[in-house]
Design an enzyme around this catalytic site. Structure first.
Site, mmCIF file in Angstrom:
data_model
loop_
_atom_site.group_PDB
_atom_site.id
_atom_site.type_symbol
_atom_site.label_atom_id
_atom_site.label_comp_id
_atom_site.label_asym_id
_atom_site.label_seq_id
_atom_site.Cartn_x
_atom_site.Cartn_y
_atom_site.Cartn_z
ATOM 1 N N LYS A 20 0.863 -1.183 0.000
ATOM 2 C CA LYS A 20 0.000 0.000 0.000
ATOM 3 C C LYS A 20 0.894 1.224 0.000
ATOM 4 O O LYS A 20 1.776 1.362 0.853
ATOM 5 C CB LYS A 20 -0.885 0.004 1.258
ATOM 6 C CG LYS A 20 -1.973 1.048 1.231
ATOM 7 C CD LYS A 20 -3.013 0.748 0.156
ATOM 8 C CE LYS A 20 -4.362 0.393 0.725
ATOM 9 N NZ LYS A 20 -5.254 -0.210 -0.286
ATOM 10 N N THR A 79 -3.497 -5.213 0.976
ATOM 11 C CA THR A 79 -2.860 -3.910 1.164
ATOM 12 C C THR A 79 -3.723 -3.040 2.094
ATOM 13 O O THR A 79 -3.197 -2.188 2.801
ATOM 14 C CB THR A 79 -2.633 -3.184 -0.179
ATOM 15 O OG1 THR A 79 -3.884 -2.861 -0.778
ATOM 16 C CG2 THR A 79 -1.815 -4.047 -1.125
ATOM 17 N N ASN A 89 21.332 20.498 -11.642
ATOM 18 C CA ASN A 89 21.985 21.796 -11.792
ATOM 19 C C ASN A 89 20.924 22.761 -12.316
ATOM 20 O O ASN A 89 20.589 22.739 -13.495
ATOM 21 C CB ASN A 89 23.165 21.674 -12.761
ATOM 22 C CG ASN A 89 24.080 22.885 -12.697
ATOM 23 O OD1 ASN A 89 23.671 23.936 -12.214
ATOM 24 N ND2 ASN A 89 25.309 22.741 -13.186
ATOM 25 N N HIS A 127 20.031 25.698 -13.767
ATOM 26 C CA HIS A 127 20.766 26.726 -14.491
ATOM 27 C C HIS A 127 20.127 28.107 -14.318
ATOM 28 O O HIS A 127 18.916 28.264 -14.417
ATOM 29 C CB HIS A 127 20.811 26.387 -15.976
ATOM 30 C CG HIS A 127 21.398 25.040 -16.271
ATOM 31 N ND1 HIS A 127 22.624 24.637 -15.775
ATOM 32 C CD2 HIS A 127 20.938 23.992 -17.002
ATOM 33 C CE1 HIS A 127 22.893 23.401 -16.200
ATOM 34 N NE2 HIS A 127 21.878 22.989 -16.949
#
Lengths: 289, 289, 289, 289
Positions: free
Chosen positions: B12, B57, B241, B243
């Site tokens: 779950k 679940t 990164n 930019h």
């Protein structure tokens, strides 16, 4: 019967501007998401594609970056006023400009190091026409929670009502608030102080209100802000009610004295309202809700 | 040739748990997003739909809420260990349990009032089998920026290289880091202190490193964490990164001495790497990257 | 004890490429999101910031656009192979390249007009090293639903189980599937036909399986794909169980014979598994799950 | 000066309803996201927390599910009218009800199997007061692209303009359109046919317009819809200009004859406008833009 063009505007949305102010070793950081929209004599481009009255949206983007260098960037309301006035003043065919800014806060970690705060976004929407200027400030994404001091009962019952009354519940919301200033503030406007005071009033009222409905909390937040900030004419709030359902643990032989909650996604309540002064100057442009 | 079932698991995902701890007037608040996945003897349900070995679940979800009441909820690593061990210990057909938790921090505003912080999410992934226990802690969504002390040059040039060398640029990233503990910490584990120390090391290394590449900063962050926290065996980082492009203002007769930047969305660099000890115990379960 | 650099890679993520192929009046359209990551001799940049072995991620982006012009863009697997082989072949310090592509489908509306389809995203992940090439194809975001022919019962009961058995329920999922090809397909590979056949097998098995568990449906989908596509060695699937809860209308004097459902967001089940051939060649790079 | 409550409303947002209609072996599927908001005599709850005039939002949710069973679910406009009229008719303190529905289309795969389409969302907003009824239909998330037959030049130049004129460019947008019906359609309203016709008009005008500005395309789309659907009084459109930038390949010795494009995220143009009939009945409730 004829088909005609109605109200319209156009602009550049979500220009992402980061401005570093260098004061020797110590840097300042401004992080804005800027949107601009213009209205005016734009019939030709709609009807025939004649663009002789169209300032390109690419130019609006360039103006944002150029102004950030020429004038620096301070409070979002001031930067939005500067931009909106520029477009109306310099383009005769433009009669109105609306500039919206989302401002993201960063906490300082060092002389030139920062951590993005993330607990709310500050917003502004400035609308300038040849006749009037309107400044709206706001906050969005501010998530608040009281784990008690909230009740909800005494409500209408109809054939589809199954909700039991609550005498102690979690009250949680993601504040989306905007407030309209009386005027453009003039040269002495202290937008930073105004925003901080407004935010403090909203949070203080949420925390300090023993609540019988989220509507009551909404009104408390709006009126607290108006009491605290005389420069504000009207407050509008949209408060989702982020439901926290008490988990039913009785199948497992466990009680649950308001301790274990299921945080729900959808559906959610949505409470929207305005709080105003009876002598508030009227709005000069459409804004929100 | 025959078609066969390979590795598998089920569980779950994203059980949203809010736990209020009431200590008289003063409340504590825990806000978790819990996912659990089990593996073991599950061939029958795959091949024939025979569910006699399948714990639903829905039961996993119930267990999260029931345990929150029975045991309280402290640090995410401890709660994940409790859950994972329960599933392996009580279900003979379950040989492995992986419990992942996202933990959201709230700042206190009053005895029972809170504001969601929003500047990062704390994570944990605990994997328990009959043979071994692995605890991974982490942080995601932590956005850091240095407005100077970052260069990038001396790189490889090929026929498709146009990037100019940079001797002063913005370095910004959204830290996604995970670190594997040497062991399960035993009864004396102080997961909160460990996490706070790890976070401080990551942030400190980002701020304190004069950087010639984001890879260098990554290695500095990982090694600083290992130096600071002897209980950690290995660190993995994924650093986008983010930019920031210097706006070209020359068409407007303006210079731009590293002050006005365009914050880009896509594409972005992505630097991924591991920093470890040469005597680190091996991982006992797959984790990340 | 020493701190050392572990496995690492770097690259440019989410380069957004749109390629128009002009065949007179009739245009073709390709819409890709390309990510590339390289590994190899990268210790220097991590330890000292010496970038002499670092091909900039900006160059990777340029290469994507340049190759789109030079070579045209056909199937995503072929374009990913082209890019990955280029990086390994031309950069001696690069020993491995992983290129991932999301491909978005557009329906044709006219010779040069298109509507984005939106019902799924096609994916590929190609990993090339000096020793081996691995091609993985996949689909994500494909949402399927059966409104009957799904049961779930006979499962394990423990002290936390409250789920009633279901003999008729909605089964719905958002398919996230990836399948590993036996080899790189050679010059005669028909990636489009392979993908369409795989997609048809996945959908056909979902529709045609009378299901006693989502695990059973997962295995049926994977084995159907392997039966249909001899070029595929292994299939991995992650199937969220998008729960549809029967609305309890009894308080309103209404029955609900499996007609009115509450579509839930969180939590959701998550079923993950692999289906393979017993003579499948081994994977030569880590892939997924 | 006094602080007073202004306009307000409240409701339940995003109730997720899936309705199966069983006609023997063949099933029909309706998938709605329903939001309802009520306004009226709500001062007491705001000022004092007296909820005696507040129908709980939980009841609104229950009503959605109960009505789906009692009345079945057909076109979204009809279901929204049914709900909105119910609230105004049965709650004396409620003077206005606004019901908004997002409707998600599924393609049939078999008698009881479906695939979510995903290429657009159909919307409706119905506002019922004691005096008037307003029905607005719409579509959102419809992404269209022309790979040629779009120019943009002849625009205003100011000191910040650098955009070169374009005589052949990609024009792409994600259509967000809403149209207001003349009236509530009466018993003979064919909402499905009206929607399909409106959608066809919007798409047809986008495809068939040789465009000199996105404004021109917007007006063409709105006027085509009004020509095609006499039951519609006014159309409003918000069209983001999804920029596709021509990749500069000249550093690599390559030309780029409108073939290789960089799909941009932000910023984007945003064109908003209304197209109406000069004899259109006035709107009776605020709607959009």
């Amino acid at each position: 019967m004829a088909i005609v063009l109605g109200p319209n505007r156009y602009g550049k949305a979500e220009t992402r501007l980061v401005r570093v102010h260098r004061d020797g070793e110590t840097h300042g950081l401004v992080d804005f998401n800027v949107s601009a929209a213009l209205s005016g004599d734009l019939t030709a481009t709609h009807l025939t594609g004649d663009n002789s009255g169209v300032l390109p949206t690419d130019t609006m983007k360039n103006t944002v970056y150029a102004f950030a260098r020429k004038h620096g960037v301070g409070e979002p309301e001031a930067f939005a006023l500067l931009l909106a006035r520029h477009f109306v003043a310099t383009q005769p065919q433009v009669h109105g400009a609306k500039v919206s800014i989302e401002s993201f806060a960063w906490d300082r970690l060092g002389p030139h190091s920062f951590r993005r705060r993330g607990d709310h976004t500050r917003t502004t929407v400035v609308t300038v026409t040849e006749e009037a200027t309107q400044v709206v400030s706001g906050v969005t994404g501010l998530v608040l929670l009281n784990s008690t001091d909230s009740e909800f009962h005494g409500f209408v019952q109809d054939e589809f009502t199954t909700l039991p009354p609550a005498t102690d519940r979690i009250l949680a919301t993601a504040v989306d608030a905007r407030w309209r200033h009386r005027d453009d503030g003039g040269d002495s406007a202290d937008w930073a102080k105004s925003f901080e005071g407004a935010l403090e009033a909203l949070v203080g009222a949420f925390v300090g209100t023993y609540s019988y409905s989220l509507q009551q909390t909404l009104y408390a937040m709006g009126s607290r802000l108006l009491e605290a900030r005389p420069e504000v004419a009207e407050v509008r709030l949209a408060l989702p009610n982020r439901h926290h359902y008490l988990a039913d643990l009785s199948p497992f032989g466990l009680d649950n004295p308001n301790e274990v909650f299921i945080a729900g996604d959808r559906p959610y309540g949505l409470i929207e309202g305005s709080v105003t002064r009876d002598d508030a100057p009227p709005a000069t442009a459409g804004w929100w809700l």
